[in-house]
Structures are given as structure tokens and as C-alpha cells.
Design an enzyme around this catalytic site. Structure first.
Site, PDB file in Angstrom:
ATOM      1  N   ALA A   9       0.825  -1.208   0.000  1.00 15.24           N
ATOM      2  CA  ALA A   9       0.000   0.000   0.000  1.00 15.24           C
ATOM      3  C   ALA A   9       0.859   1.258   0.000  1.00 15.24           C
ATOM      4  O   ALA A   9       0.322   2.365   0.044  1.00 15.24           O
ATOM      5  CB  ALA A   9      -0.929   0.000   1.211  1.00 15.24           C
ATOM      6  N   SER A 103      18.679  -1.010  -2.845  1.00 16.21           N
ATOM      7  CA  SER A 103      18.933   0.421  -3.014  1.00 16.21           C
ATOM      8  C   SER A 103      20.362   0.683  -3.448  1.00 16.21           C
ATOM      9  O   SER A 103      21.296  -0.014  -3.032  1.00 16.21           O
ATOM     10  CB  SER A 103      18.658   1.163  -1.702  1.00 16.21           C
ATOM     11  OG  SER A 103      19.016   2.527  -1.819  1.00 16.21           O
ATOM     12  N   TYR A 163      20.641   3.695   7.187  1.00 18.61           N
ATOM     13  CA  TYR A 163      19.713   3.133   6.202  1.00 18.61           C
ATOM     14  C   TYR A 163      20.461   2.275   5.189  1.00 18.61           C
ATOM     15  O   TYR A 163      20.054   1.141   4.890  1.00 18.61           O
ATOM     16  CB  TYR A 163      18.966   4.266   5.501  1.00 18.61           C
ATOM     17  CG  TYR A 163      18.175   3.823   4.295  1.00 18.61           C
ATOM     18  CD1 TYR A 163      17.145   2.903   4.420  1.00 18.61           C
ATOM     19  CD2 TYR A 163      18.457   4.334   3.031  1.00 18.61           C
ATOM     20  CE1 TYR A 163      16.413   2.491   3.315  1.00 18.61           C
ATOM     21  CE2 TYR A 163      17.733   3.936   1.921  1.00 18.61           C
ATOM     22  CZ  TYR A 163      16.718   3.009   2.072  1.00 18.61           C
ATOM     23  OH  TYR A 163      15.998   2.600   0.984  1.00 18.61           O
ATOM     24  N   LYS A 167      20.044  -1.803   4.286  1.00 19.73           N
ATOM     25  CA  LYS A 167      19.701  -2.292   2.954  1.00 19.73           C
ATOM     26  C   LYS A 167      20.707  -3.337   2.479  1.00 19.73           C
ATOM     27  O   LYS A 167      20.331  -4.316   1.815  1.00 19.73           O
ATOM     28  CB  LYS A 167      19.623  -1.141   1.965  1.00 19.73           C
ATOM     29  CG  LYS A 167      18.501  -0.144   2.229  1.00 19.73           C
ATOM     30  CD  LYS A 167      17.130  -0.817   2.314  1.00 19.73           C
ATOM     31  CE  LYS A 167      16.633  -1.340   0.986  1.00 19.73           C
ATOM     32  NZ  LYS A 167      15.257  -1.914   1.099  1.00 19.73           N
ATOM     33  N   ASN A 192      17.081   6.841  -7.514  1.00 15.73           N
ATOM     34  CA  ASN A 192      16.158   7.814  -6.916  1.00 15.73           C
ATOM     35  C   ASN A 192      14.788   7.712  -7.573  1.00 15.73           C
ATOM     36  O   ASN A 192      14.557   8.280  -8.643  1.00 15.73           O
ATOM     37  CB  ASN A 192      16.726   9.232  -7.060  1.00 15.73           C
ATOM     38  CG  ASN A 192      17.908   9.451  -6.132  1.00 15.73           C
ATOM     39  OD1 ASN A 192      18.964   8.841  -6.297  1.00 15.73           O
ATOM     40  ND2 ASN A 192      17.738  10.315  -5.148  1.00 15.73           N
TER      41      ASN A 192
END
Length: 333
Positions: A9, A103, A163, A167, A192
């Protein structure tokens, strides 16, 4: 295939769900936005969600640079513990196909070339240099100016914030799961991503969302450093299409396959801000000279492997994508 989409979602996940349905698959949304019990860290909830599932598209994550190291435990909990719980449940349920939302941040700084010393890897940028407006990393050997280049999947990884570290840990967990179970695993290292349904006004969103949120408030987008940072801005529908291609590819089991997922067209952050502001109707961006220590200077992808091996290619050009994004509603508007 019946595909469980964690984070289905959310910004990227919702587009993945639509793309899967459009290609004849049966997506199942697993997201705390829909059901507060749908937490990837909840073993029982994940086990129930995997019933009858053929594959998993793992998009659920805590994203962005955040607000400082105080977020570290939350990042590790959501991203790494959540992934470990999910993979354990997949192993127990016999679900053997995974696509992981990776990422480009795992690379740290991008690829740089020195005229004298060839390809080099600059170290972390110094606070003194950033404060003085010296944003370009110098050659670590001779101190000369470097030329940024495209980063391939075989480049060394060097995560430079919390972060990014989580990842990379997700990828290691996926690789361990594939080896242990013989499962098929693909990590798509997103660059991005931008487009409709980006969240607004949050420190965990991408730079495109920051700029678009400012414009919606009637404020000028504030560009850090000198605006010359190079990035690869890829439209969310193209990223969703890459997920479908990865799910349908069915690579050999037992290993993790990694693919950069970018447009292949580097643009500066300042250039993106100007393009978005122009499409929105102003105001013009303001370059501030401010910086964030966890940011890197240049990072752009070589996505040729994804094109060659999975037959994917981006369809949304930069200018058209920015015009659409300028008119699109953000999540929370």
C-alpha cells in the site's frame, strides 16, 4: 502467480501491485497501512499471509536518510529483523521466489576516475571540506579533481549511513536464504525513485518529494550543497515494471542476483529541482550550501545488466516524468 507484496500500500509497492495485476498475476497486499497486524516482524501474521503464495515481492522498509543515528534501532528492526522473519516464514512455507527492493545507497559514493590514477574510491567527505563549500571528493592518491562515472553491480559496497547499512544487510539475508533453501532471489537496487503517491513532508522521503512538498506549500525548493550532485531519477512505474520482469524471470536458485534499477540518465539535484519547479509553475529553487554528513556526492547507475538479462527498459523520460510529477498528488495531500 499469486504474489505477496509487502509494503503493497506504499509508494512503490502500490505501483508494483498495479503492474502485477496488469500482467495477469494475483497480488496480495501485506501492509500496516491496510491492517496494523500486517507487520513483517510478526511471525504469525507473515505465516498466514504466505498461505497459497507463489512468490514474494518485498517492498516493506523504513526508508530514507532519516533524522540521525537515533533512528538506528528502528531501521534495523523494520528492515533487517523484518526481512529475517519474512525469509524464515518463506522457508517454512516452501515459497521459493523472492524479489527484494534494494537500493543504490549500498555503494556509498559512486564511481570516480582520476586522470592520473584511473578508477579510485574517495574516502568519506570531511566536515571541514563540506563546511567550506568543497563538495567534490578529491583523488585519495594525489588530491586532483575526479570525474564521476556510472556504477556497475560489481562495484565494491560501502554503505555510509544507517539506512544504507540495513539495505545491504537485507541483501546478505536474501543471499543466505537462497543458499540455504535453493530459492530464487533477485535484489533490484533502486536509484532515486519518484512519481505519483510519494509521501509528503517527511524526513524519510526522497529528495523529489522534499522539493514537490515545498512547491505545494508555495515555497521554493531548498537545494543542498551547490546543486551539482549527480543522481539517477527513475520513474516509479518503470521500477514497478522491473519488479514484474524480475518475478517472471525465474533465475537459477541458490544465489542472489543483483540488478541496478535506474533510468541510465544522470541529472543533477539542482537540475531536477529546476525542472520540477518549472513544470509546477515556480517558485524557483534556492541553493543553500547546506549539507548532510550522510549524503554522498555522486551516485548514478549502470543499468545495462537489467536491460540485457531481463529485457527491461525505462519508458518514462525525465522531462515527461517531471511534468507528470508536478501535477500528481502526493500521499498525505
Amino acid at each position: 502467480m499469486r504474489v505477496l507484496v509487502t509494503g503493497g500500500a506504499g509508494f512503490i509497492g502500490s505501483h508494483v501491485v498495479e503492474a502485477l495485476a496488469a500482467h495477469g498475476h494475483d497480488p496480495v497486499v501485506f501492509d500496516v497501512r491496510r491492517d496494523e497486524r500486517a507487520d513483517v516482524r510478526d511471525r504469525e501474521a507473515v505465516a498466514r499471509a504466505l498461505a497459497g503464495v507463489d512468490a514474494v515481492c518485498h517492498q516493506a522498509a523504513m526508508v530514507g536518510l532519516g533524522t540521525g543515528f537515533s533512528d538506528a534501532a528502528d531501521y534495523v528492526s523494520h528492515n533487517d529483523l523484518g526481512t529475517a522473519v519474512l525469509l524464515t516464514a518463506m522457508a517454512e512455507a516452501g515459497v521459493g521466489r523472492l524479489v527484494l527492493a534494494g537500493s543504490m545507497v549500498v555503494y556509498g559514493e559512486g564511481r570516480y576516475v582520476c586522470r592520473r590514477h584511473g578508477v579510485v574510491r574517495p574516502g568519506p567527505r570531511a566536515v571541514a571540506d563540506l563546511a567550506a563549500g568543497r563538495f567534490e571528493p578529491p583523488c585519495p592518491v594525489c588530491g586532483a579533481e575526479l570525474a564521476p562515472d556510472l556504477v556497475g553491480e560489481d562495484a565494491p559496497v560501502d554503505p555510509r549511513n544507517v539506512y544504507a547499512t540495513t539495505k545491504l544487510a537485507q541483501e546478505h539475508l536474501a543471499a543466505a536464504w537462497a543458499r540455504a533453501t535453493g530459492g530464487s532471489a533477485i535484489a533490484l537496487r533502486y536509484h532515486n525513485v519518484y512519481g505519483p503517491r510519494m509521501p509528503r513532508d517527511t524526513p524519510y522521503a526522497g529528495v523529489a518529494s522534499f522539493f514537490r512538498s515545498s512547491l505545494a506549500r508555495g515555497e521554493a525548493p531548498t537545494v543542498y550543497e551547490d546543486g551539482g550532485q549527480r543522481r539517477d531519477f527513475v520513474h516509479v512505474r518503470d521500477v514497478a515494471a522491473a519488479n514484474v520482469a524480475a518475478l517472471e524471470a525465474g533465475p537459477a536458485g541458490g544465489v542472489l542476483a543483483v540488478y541496478n534499477t535506474g533510468s541510465g540518465e544522470p541529472h543533477t539535484v539542482g537540475g531536477m529541482a529546476r525542472a520540477l519547479a518549472s513544470a509546477y509553475g515556480g517558485p524557483e529553487p534556492v541553493v543553500t550550501g547546506q549539507y548532510r554528513l550522510g549524503d554522498v556526492r555522486h551516485i548514478t547507475a549502470d543499468s545495462s545488466r537489467l536491460r540485457a538479462e531481463l529485457g527491461w527498459k525505462p519508458e518514462v523520460g525525465f522531462e515527461a516524468g517531471m511534468r507528470e510529477f508536478a501535477r500528481s498528488r502526493l500521499r498525505g495531500e
